[in-house]
Design an enzyme around this catalytic site. Structure first.
Site, mmCIF file in Angstrom:
data_model
loop_
_atom_site.group_PDB
_atom_site.id
_atom_site.type_symbol
_atom_site.label_atom_id
_atom_site.label_comp_id
_atom_site.label_asym_id
_atom_site.label_seq_id
_atom_site.Cartn_x
_atom_site.Cartn_y
_atom_site.Cartn_z
ATOM 1 N N GLY A 237 0.823 -1.218 0.000
ATOM 2 C CA GLY A 237 0.000 0.000 0.000
ATOM 3 C C GLY A 237 0.853 1.262 0.000
ATOM 4 O O GLY A 237 0.546 2.228 0.696
ATOM 5 N N GLY B 207 -1.252 7.578 1.003
ATOM 6 C CA GLY B 207 -1.428 7.667 2.438
ATOM 7 C C GLY B 207 -0.238 7.235 3.292
ATOM 8 O O GLY B 207 0.908 7.656 3.065
ATOM 9 N N ASN C 168 0.591 -2.831 5.414
ATOM 10 C CA ASN C 168 -0.190 -1.597 5.486
ATOM 11 C C ASN C 168 -1.382 -1.588 4.529
ATOM 12 O O ASN C 168 -2.393 -0.946 4.812
ATOM 13 C CB ASN C 168 0.758 -0.421 5.171
ATOM 14 C CG ASN C 168 0.027 0.852 4.863
ATOM 15 O OD1 ASN C 168 -0.526 1.501 5.751
ATOM 16 N ND2 ASN C 168 -0.017 1.227 3.575
ATOM 17 N N SER D 135 -5.791 -0.660 13.556
ATOM 18 C CA SER D 135 -6.624 0.549 13.627
ATOM 19 C C SER D 135 -7.255 0.626 15.004
ATOM 20 O O SER D 135 -7.421 -0.399 15.676
ATOM 21 C CB SER D 135 -7.741 0.482 12.581
ATOM 22 O OG SER D 135 -8.667 1.538 12.765
ATOM 23 N N TYR E 6 -15.543 -3.735 8.738
ATOM 24 C CA TYR E 6 -14.198 -3.120 8.777
ATOM 25 C C TYR E 6 -13.584 -3.350 10.160
ATOM 26 O O TYR E 6 -12.417 -3.753 10.269
ATOM 27 C CB TYR E 6 -14.259 -1.625 8.444
ATOM 28 C CG TYR E 6 -12.888 -0.970 8.537
ATOM 29 C CD1 TYR E 6 -11.862 -1.323 7.658
ATOM 30 C CD2 TYR E 6 -12.606 -0.025 9.529
ATOM 31 C CE1 TYR E 6 -10.588 -0.756 7.764
ATOM 32 C CE2 TYR E 6 -11.347 0.544 9.636
ATOM 33 C CZ TYR E 6 -10.342 0.170 8.753
ATOM 34 O OH TYR E 6 -9.087 0.727 8.850
ATOM 35 N N GLY F 38 -5.994 6.185 14.913
ATOM 36 C CA GLY F 38 -7.351 6.717 14.783
ATOM 37 C C GLY F 38 -7.457 7.435 13.445
ATOM 38 O O GLY F 38 -6.875 6.984 12.451
ATOM 39 N N LEU F 39 -8.150 8.556 13.418
ATOM 40 C CA LEU F 39 -8.424 9.222 12.137
ATOM 41 C C LEU F 39 -7.156 9.800 11.497
ATOM 42 O O LEU F 39 -6.513 10.680 12.058
ATOM 43 C CB LEU F 39 -9.420 10.356 12.352
ATOM 44 C CG LEU F 39 -10.845 9.938 12.741
ATOM 45 C CD1 LEU F 39 -11.657 11.156 13.161
ATOM 46 C CD2 LEU F 39 -11.523 9.231 11.578
ATOM 47 N N VAL F 40 -6.831 9.305 10.324
ATOM 48 C CA VAL F 40 -5.690 9.808 9.547
ATOM 49 C C VAL F 40 -6.238 10.301 8.211
ATOM 50 O O VAL F 40 -6.948 9.560 7.513
ATOM 51 C CB VAL F 40 -4.641 8.702 9.273
ATOM 52 C CG1 VAL F 40 -3.368 9.318 8.699
ATOM 53 C CG2 VAL F 40 -4.349 7.872 10.507
ATOM 54 N N GLU G 109 -6.409 8.910 1.601
ATOM 55 C CA GLU G 109 -7.486 8.596 0.647
ATOM 56 C C GLU G 109 -8.476 7.579 1.236
ATOM 57 O O GLU G 109 -9.404 7.129 0.561
ATOM 58 C CB GLU G 109 -6.878 8.069 -0.654
ATOM 59 C CG GLU G 109 -6.095 9.142 -1.375
ATOM 60 C CD GLU G 109 -5.383 8.641 -2.632
ATOM 61 O OE1 GLU G 109 -5.751 7.580 -3.162
ATOM 62 O OE2 GLU G 109 -4.454 9.338 -3.074
HETATM 63 P P1 NDP Z 1 -5.166 4.947 1.500
HETATM 64 O O1 NDP Z 1 -6.476 4.673 0.845
HETATM 65 O O2 NDP Z 1 -4.566 6.296 1.319
HETATM 66 O O3 NDP Z 1 -4.091 3.843 1.092
HETATM 67 C C1 NDP Z 1 -4.438 2.495 1.003
HETATM 68 C C2 NDP Z 1 -3.307 1.733 0.343
HETATM 69 O O4 NDP Z 1 -3.628 0.332 0.327
HETATM 70 C C3 NDP Z 1 -3.078 2.166 -1.082
HETATM 71 O O5 NDP Z 1 -1.697 2.284 -1.338
HETATM 72 C C4 NDP Z 1 -3.665 1.026 -1.892
HETATM 73 O O6 NDP Z 1 -2.932 0.837 -3.092
HETATM 74 C C5 NDP Z 1 -3.441 -0.171 -0.971
HETATM 75 N N1 NDP Z 1 -4.400 -1.227 -1.269
HETATM 76 C C6 NDP Z 1 -5.740 -1.206 -1.074
HETATM 77 N N2 NDP Z 1 -6.303 -2.321 -1.552
HETATM 78 C C7 NDP Z 1 -5.286 -3.077 -2.054
HETATM 79 C C8 NDP Z 1 -5.232 -4.325 -2.702
HETATM 80 N N3 NDP Z 1 -6.347 -5.058 -2.940
HETATM 81 N N4 NDP Z 1 -4.028 -4.803 -3.090
HETATM 82 C C9 NDP Z 1 -2.909 -4.095 -2.874
HETATM 83 N N5 NDP Z 1 -2.889 -2.904 -2.267
HETATM 84 C C10 NDP Z 1 -4.074 -2.390 -1.872
HETATM 85 O O7 NDP Z 1 -5.415 4.673 3.055
HETATM 86 P P2 NDP Z 1 -4.446 4.740 4.352
HETATM 87 O O8 NDP Z 1 -3.079 5.118 3.987
HETATM 88 O O9 NDP Z 1 -5.156 5.538 5.356
HETATM 89 O O10 NDP Z 1 -4.531 3.215 4.802
HETATM 90 C C11 NDP Z 1 -3.392 2.423 5.041
HETATM 91 C C12 NDP Z 1 -3.702 1.451 6.173
HETATM 92 O O11 NDP Z 1 -3.976 2.210 7.357
HETATM 93 C C13 NDP Z 1 -4.941 0.585 5.952
HETATM 94 O O12 NDP Z 1 -4.667 -0.725 6.412
HETATM 95 C C14 NDP Z 1 -6.014 1.234 6.816
HETATM 96 O O13 NDP Z 1 -6.992 0.325 7.218
HETATM 97 C C15 NDP Z 1 -5.157 1.714 7.963
HETATM 98 N N6 NDP Z 1 -5.728 2.758 8.786
HETATM 99 C C16 NDP Z 1 -6.115 3.960 8.246
HETATM 100 C C17 NDP Z 1 -6.657 4.934 9.047
HETATM 101 C C18 NDP Z 1 -7.159 6.228 8.514
HETATM 102 O O14 NDP Z 1 -7.932 6.924 9.228
HETATM 103 N N7 NDP Z 1 -6.783 6.646 7.315
HETATM 104 C C19 NDP Z 1 -6.771 4.738 10.491
HETATM 105 C C20 NDP Z 1 -6.370 3.448 10.950
HETATM 106 C C21 NDP Z 1 -5.844 2.511 10.128
HETATM 107 P P3 NDP Z 1 -3.588 0.559 -4.534
HETATM 108 O O15 NDP Z 1 -4.958 1.163 -4.544
HETATM 109 O O16 NDP Z 1 -2.631 1.185 -5.498
HETATM 110 O O17 NDP Z 1 -3.598 -0.928 -4.629
HETATM 111 C C1 8X3 Z 2 -9.567 3.937 10.233
HETATM 112 C C2 8X3 Z 2 -10.044 4.682 11.443
HETATM 113 O O1 8X3 Z 2 -12.145 5.244 12.772
HETATM 114 O O2 8X3 Z 2 -12.199 5.656 10.382
HETATM 115 O O3 8X3 Z 2 -9.205 2.651 10.559
HETATM 116 O O4 8X3 Z 2 -12.274 3.401 11.232
HETATM 117 S S1 8X3 Z 2 -11.746 4.725 11.439
#
Ligand code: NDP
Ligand code: 8X3
Length: 254
Positions: free
Chosen positions: A9, A13, A85, A138, A151, A182-184, A187
């Site tokens: 990923g 993000g 990630n 998360s 989720y 938490g909230l980041v 995308e």
């Molecule tokens: P983004 O949507 O910005 O990034 C998600 C990443 O995951 C992208 O690079 C995407 O790449 C990759 N991804 C998604 N689906 C697939 C797939 N099927 N195969 C390969 N890669 C995949 O989100 P975040 O950076 O916020 O999320 C990263 C992690 O952090 C996640 O696990 C999320 O659950 C976790 N998280 C996020 C929070 C938030 O509030 N944002 C809070 C807590 C946890 P591509 O689409 O190019 O495949």
């Molecule tokens: C992402 C944080 O609170 O939007 O894992 O589910 S929340």
């Protein structure tokens, strides 16, 4: 000694911010995602600093995960750090109204994808009796919130797998830990709301949400501790967020 990190990923993000910070700190990179153009651009940006290899695959595709990882060039075969990630939320609905396609996506990506990638990378770490796996969980894996159902379940599974991995790999001297944000503001909510950018922006407003670089900083801190120090499980929230659903804003538009 120079280290190599494998980041799933990395096209967006938290993963992208971590790749950039690792490059600043002389850690070689294997950056993964489905969007080849973004991986190519990131490689162009970082290749003057460290060695970068891109791997394009969907973590759901078990065969491709193994094919790509087994075919890594020799310079990239010694993976010191795995950042599990890749993941997303898909939809935000009462369980009785949820889309089964969304459920499949979250279980297949957030849980099974993490397992496949780990399964492909753990043998090398076991052989070397060294390595560091960081699972991005998360706050949703610590507390269930309304409409979070599947989720949350996928992130509770990540929490369980993080603990299980640490136990099962213990005899091999491999560090395993989770970071649970938490909230980041990434995308993440655009994906959750299927491209509805206005609704996504509402999740992070009006409050000062975490940014991807805040989490990257913490990941870098975790991987740079002396080897006898393993940060096993860490929850990080914006100051405005007290729990999964106690958030200091007028109206959280979930
Ligand atoms: P983004 O949507 O910005 O990034 C998600 C990443 O995951 C992208 O690079 C995407 O790449 C990759 N991804 C998604 N689906 C697939 C797939 N099927 N195969 C390969 N890669 C995949 O989100 P975040 O950076 O916020 O999320 C990263 C992690 O952090 C996640 O696990 C999320 O659950 C976790 N998280 C996020 C929070 C938030 O509030 N944002 C809070 C807590 C946890 P591509 O689409 O190019 O495949
Ligand atoms: C992402 C944080 O609170 O939007 O894992 O589910 S929340």
């Amino acid at each position: 000694m120079k280290k190599t990190a494998f980041i799933t990923g990395a096209t967006s993000g938290i993963g992208m911010a971590t790749a950039k910070l690792f490059a600043e700190n002389n850690i070689d990179l294997i950056i993964c995602g489905r969007r080849q153009d973004r991986l190519d651009n990131l490689k162009d940006e970082l290749a003057s600093k460290v060695s970068v290899h891109t791997l394009t695959f969907d973590v759901r595709n078990r065969e491709m995960v193994f094919e790509k990882i087994e075919a890594l060039p020799s310079d990239f075969q010694k993976i010191d750090i795995l950042i599990n990630n890749a993941g997303n939320a898909h939809g935000l609905d009462l369980m009785q109204d949820g889309s089964m396609d969304d459920w499949d996506a979250m279980i297949d990506i957030n849980v099974k994808g993490l397992l496949y990638v780990s399964k492909a990378i753990m043998p090398g770490m076991i052989k070397r009796q060294s390595g560091h796996i960081i699972n991005i969980g998360s706050i949703a894996g610590k507390e269930v919130y309304p409409k979070g159902n599947v989720y949350c379940a996928s992130k509770f599974a990540v929490d369980a797998l993080n603990n299980a991995m640490r136990i099962d790999l213990n005899e091999h001297g491999i560090r395993v830990g989770a970071i649970n944000p938490g909230l980041v503001e990434t995308e993440f909510s655009e994906v959750r709301f299927k491209g509805d950018t206005k609704r996504a922006a509402g999740v992070y407003s009006p409050l000062e949400a975490l940014q991807a670089h805040d989490i990257a900083d913490i990941i870098h801190f975790v991987v740079t501790r002396p080897y006898h120090v393993n940060i096993a499980d860490l929850v990080v929230v914006p100051t405005a967020q007290a729990s999964a659903y106690v958030i200091n804003k007028n109206n959280r538009l979930l």
